[in-house]
Scaffold this motif. Structure first.
Motif, PDB file in Angstrom:
ATOM      1  N   VAL A 106      38.818  93.363  31.184  1.00  0.00           N
ATOM      2  CA  VAL A 106      40.067  92.619  30.979  1.00  0.00           C
ATOM      3  C   VAL A 106      40.196  91.517  32.022  1.00  0.00           C
ATOM      4  N   SER A 107      40.576  90.308  31.578  1.00  0.00           N
ATOM      5  CA  SER A 107      40.661  89.163  32.487  1.00  0.00           C
ATOM      6  C   SER A 107      41.880  88.312  32.151  1.00  0.00           C
ATOM      7  N   LEU A 108      42.309  87.526  33.138  1.00  0.00           N
ATOM      8  CA  LEU A 108      43.471  86.654  33.001  1.00  0.00           C
ATOM      9  C   LEU A 108      43.013  85.205  32.973  1.00  0.00           C
ATOM     10  N   ARG A 109      43.591  84.417  32.063  1.00  0.00           N
ATOM     11  CA  ARG A 109      43.330  82.987  31.981  1.00  0.00           C
ATOM     12  C   ARG A 109      44.637  82.236  32.203  1.00  0.00           C
ATOM     13  N   VAL A 110      44.589  81.186  33.040  1.00  0.00           N
ATOM     14  CA  VAL A 110      45.764  80.379  33.355  1.00  0.00           C
ATOM     15  C   VAL A 110      45.515  78.950  32.890  1.00  0.00           C
ATOM     16  N   SER A 111      46.483  78.357  32.185  1.00  0.00           N
ATOM     17  CA  SER A 111      46.371  76.987  31.695  1.00  0.00           C
ATOM     18  C   SER A 111      47.677  76.226  31.951  1.00  0.00           C
ATOM     19  N   PRO A 112      47.594  75.095  32.674  1.00  0.00           N
ATOM     20  CA  PRO A 112      46.430  74.465  33.320  1.00  0.00           C
ATOM     21  C   PRO A 112      45.845  75.374  34.409  1.00  0.00           C
ATOM     22  N   SER A 113      44.540  75.247  34.619  1.00  0.00           N
ATOM     23  CA  SER A 113      43.835  76.137  35.543  1.00  0.00           C
ATOM     24  C   SER A 113      44.012  75.672  36.983  1.00  0.00           C
ATOM     25  N   ARG A 114      45.181  75.946  37.539  1.00  0.00           N
ATOM     26  CA  ARG A 114      45.471  75.638  38.945  1.00  0.00           C
ATOM     27  C   ARG A 114      46.502  76.633  39.448  1.00  0.00           C
ATOM     28  N   SER A 115      46.661  76.667  40.754  1.00  0.00           N
ATOM     29  CA  SER A 115      47.515  77.695  41.354  1.00  0.00           C
ATOM     30  C   SER A 115      48.901  77.188  41.738  1.00  0.00           C
ATOM     31  N   GLN A 116      49.137  75.856  41.694  1.00  0.00           N
ATOM     32  CA  GLN A 116      50.445  75.312  42.059  1.00  0.00           C
ATOM     33  C   GLN A 116      51.010  74.457  40.931  1.00  0.00           C
ATOM     34  N   PHE A 117      52.343  74.517  40.771  1.00  0.00           N
ATOM     35  CA  PHE A 117      53.031  73.778  39.718  1.00  0.00           C
ATOM     36  C   PHE A 117      54.320  73.189  40.278  1.00  0.00           C
ATOM     37  N   PHE A 118      54.699  72.037  39.701  1.00  0.00           N
ATOM     38  CA  PHE A 118      56.001  71.473  40.024  1.00  0.00           C
ATOM     39  C   PHE A 118      57.082  72.240  39.257  1.00  0.00           C
ATOM     40  N   LYS A 119      58.271  72.198  39.781  1.00  0.00           N
ATOM     41  CA  LYS A 119      59.419  72.763  39.086  1.00  0.00           C
ATOM     42  C   LYS A 119      59.565  72.077  37.724  1.00  0.00           C
ATOM     43  N   TYR A 120      59.863  72.874  36.694  1.00  0.00           N
ATOM     44  CA  TYR A 120      60.055  72.443  35.305  1.00  0.00           C
ATOM     45  C   TYR A 120      58.749  72.219  34.558  1.00  0.00           C
ATOM     46  N   GLU A 121      57.602  72.408  35.210  1.00  0.00           N
ATOM     47  CA  GLU A 121      56.346  72.339  34.467  1.00  0.00           C
ATOM     48  C   GLU A 121      56.172  73.611  33.650  1.00  0.00           C
ATOM     49  N   VAL A 136      53.473  76.583  32.012  1.00  0.00           N
ATOM     50  CA  VAL A 136      52.197  77.248  32.286  1.00  0.00           C
ATOM     51  C   VAL A 136      51.998  78.352  31.257  1.00  0.00           C
ATOM     52  N   SER A 137      50.769  78.505  30.809  1.00  0.00           N
ATOM     53  CA  SER A 137      50.427  79.548  29.840  1.00  0.00           C
ATOM     54  C   SER A 137      49.451  80.522  30.472  1.00  0.00           C
ATOM     55  N   LEU A 138      49.681  81.803  30.214  1.00  0.00           N
ATOM     56  CA  LEU A 138      48.811  82.863  30.727  1.00  0.00           C
ATOM     57  C   LEU A 138      48.396  83.750  29.562  1.00  0.00           C
ATOM     58  N   SER A 139      47.127  84.095  29.513  1.00  0.00           N
ATOM     59  CA  SER A 139      46.635  84.934  28.424  1.00  0.00           C
ATOM     60  C   SER A 139      45.683  85.998  28.948  1.00  0.00           C
ATOM     61  N   CYS A 140      45.639  87.109  28.237  1.00  0.00           N
ATOM     62  CA  CYS A 140      44.767  88.231  28.600  1.00  0.00           C
ATOM     63  C   CYS A 140      43.618  88.323  27.611  1.00  0.00           C
ATOM     64  N   GLU A 141      42.433  88.559  28.131  1.00  0.00           N
ATOM     65  CA  GLU A 141      41.249  88.775  27.307  1.00  0.00           C
ATOM     66  C   GLU A 141      40.630  90.111  27.680  1.00  0.00           C
ATOM     67  N   ASP A 142      40.391  90.942  26.675  1.00  0.00           N
ATOM     68  CA  ASP A 142      39.806  92.257  26.902  1.00  0.00           C
ATOM     69  C   ASP A 142      38.621  92.415  25.971  1.00  0.00           C
ATOM     70  N   GLN A 143      37.424  92.484  26.543  1.00  0.00           N
ATOM     71  CA  GLN A 143      36.215  92.615  25.727  1.00  0.00           C
ATOM     72  C   GLN A 143      36.157  93.944  24.995  1.00  0.00           C
ATOM     73  N   GLY A 144      36.904  94.932  25.478  1.00  0.00           N
ATOM     74  CA  GLY A 144      36.878  96.238  24.842  1.00  0.00           C
ATOM     75  C   GLY A 144      37.939  96.430  23.782  1.00  0.00           C
ATOM     76  N   SER A 145      38.828  95.431  23.594  1.00  0.00           N
ATOM     77  CA  SER A 145      39.901  95.569  22.626  1.00  0.00           C
ATOM     78  C   SER A 145      40.334  94.202  22.151  1.00  0.00           C
ATOM     79  N   SER A 146      40.698  94.113  20.882  1.00  0.00           N
ATOM     80  CA  SER A 146      41.182  92.845  20.337  1.00  0.00           C
ATOM     81  C   SER A 146      42.625  92.586  20.721  1.00  0.00           C
TER      82      SER A 146
END
Length: 252
Positions: free
Chosen positions: A24-39, A41-51
């Protein structure tokens, strides 16, 4: 309350380490660690063992162990979770949890209510990889020159608002930030560098060292001597019995 590196470390300690993690892994889009207020961000989970993917969770300075979309964010599709308008209270540690309770790596996301942020990789980078750190401005200043700092010390000043490390090493890991003379500075973000796995071409380590081998022989020697003596005694006993049997047969 500011999200300090100490709070981040304490938060990460509550999550299983990478050694105990699965597919299981986490994906962040845009792929960066800092954001301005009001921007957004999308986060998604991927698990090779489960759909199913999994569920995104987070720890912030306000609340701990929050799940999307029950406590924050909007679930747009499957395991995809989005924050349409980020606020400083969204600053925290984010990770994925699968249906079976397994965890992904944890990432640090900072939402800054200011004019400058640092664009840096949100996920660990491999040793030897080229990494670019960029000073991003909400409103471009007249002078784009940016100063880059690592662990509080100035690394160098760049006129092109970005700094590139051609081939990162584990010594490059640390807390980075940038600043501009007109707009001020960004928050700090941790740059994680992952060392390569051991080369498969390296010779295998010896199974048993010479001192341990000699020690094993010395320990086993008494048992070997006793076994030989018992076998010899048994053979002698059988030899005596066989001779007596032969004499008895001759009498008849």
């Amino acid at each position: 309350m500011e999200f300090t590196p100490l709070l981040l470390m304490l938060s990460v300690l509550m999550i299983p380490s990478e050694a105990a993690q699965t597919a299981v892994s986490l994906r962040v889009s845009p792929s960066r660690s800092q954001f301005f207020k009001y921007e957004s961000v999308s986060l998604s989970c991927e698990d090779q063992g489960s759909s199913a993917g999994g569920r995104v969770r987070r720890n912030t300075t306000k609340r701990w162990l929050e799940a999307c979309p029950a406590d924050w964010g909007v679930a747009t599709a499957g395991s995809l979770c989005s924050i349409q308008d980020t606020f400083p209270h969204d600053t925290g540690v984010y990770w994925c949890e699968s249906e079976s309770g397994e965890h992904s790596h944890a990432v640090d996301i900072t939402v800054h209510d200011g004019a400058v942020i640092l664009e840096s990789p949100v996920l660990p980078v491999n040793e030897g990889q080229a990494v670019t750190l960029r000073c991003r401005y909400q409103t471009p200043p007249s002078d784009l020159t940016a100063a880059f700092y690592k662990d509080g010390s100035l690394v160098r000043t760049e006129a092109a608002e970005e700094m590139t490390i051609p081939a990162v090493s584990t010594s490059d890991a640390g807390l980075y930030r940038c600043s501009n003379s007109e707009l001020g500075g960004s928050p700090e973000s941790w740059l994680a560098v992952r060392a390569p796995p051991p080369s498969p071409t390296s010779p295998p380590a010896p199974l048993l060292s010479l001192p341990r081998l000699l020690c094993s022989i010395l320990v086993s020697l008494p048992y070997l001597v006793v076994t030989v003596l018992l076998l010899e005694r048994c053979c002698r006993s059988k030899g005596v019995c066989s001779a007596a049997k032969c004499d008895e047969e001759e009498l008849y």
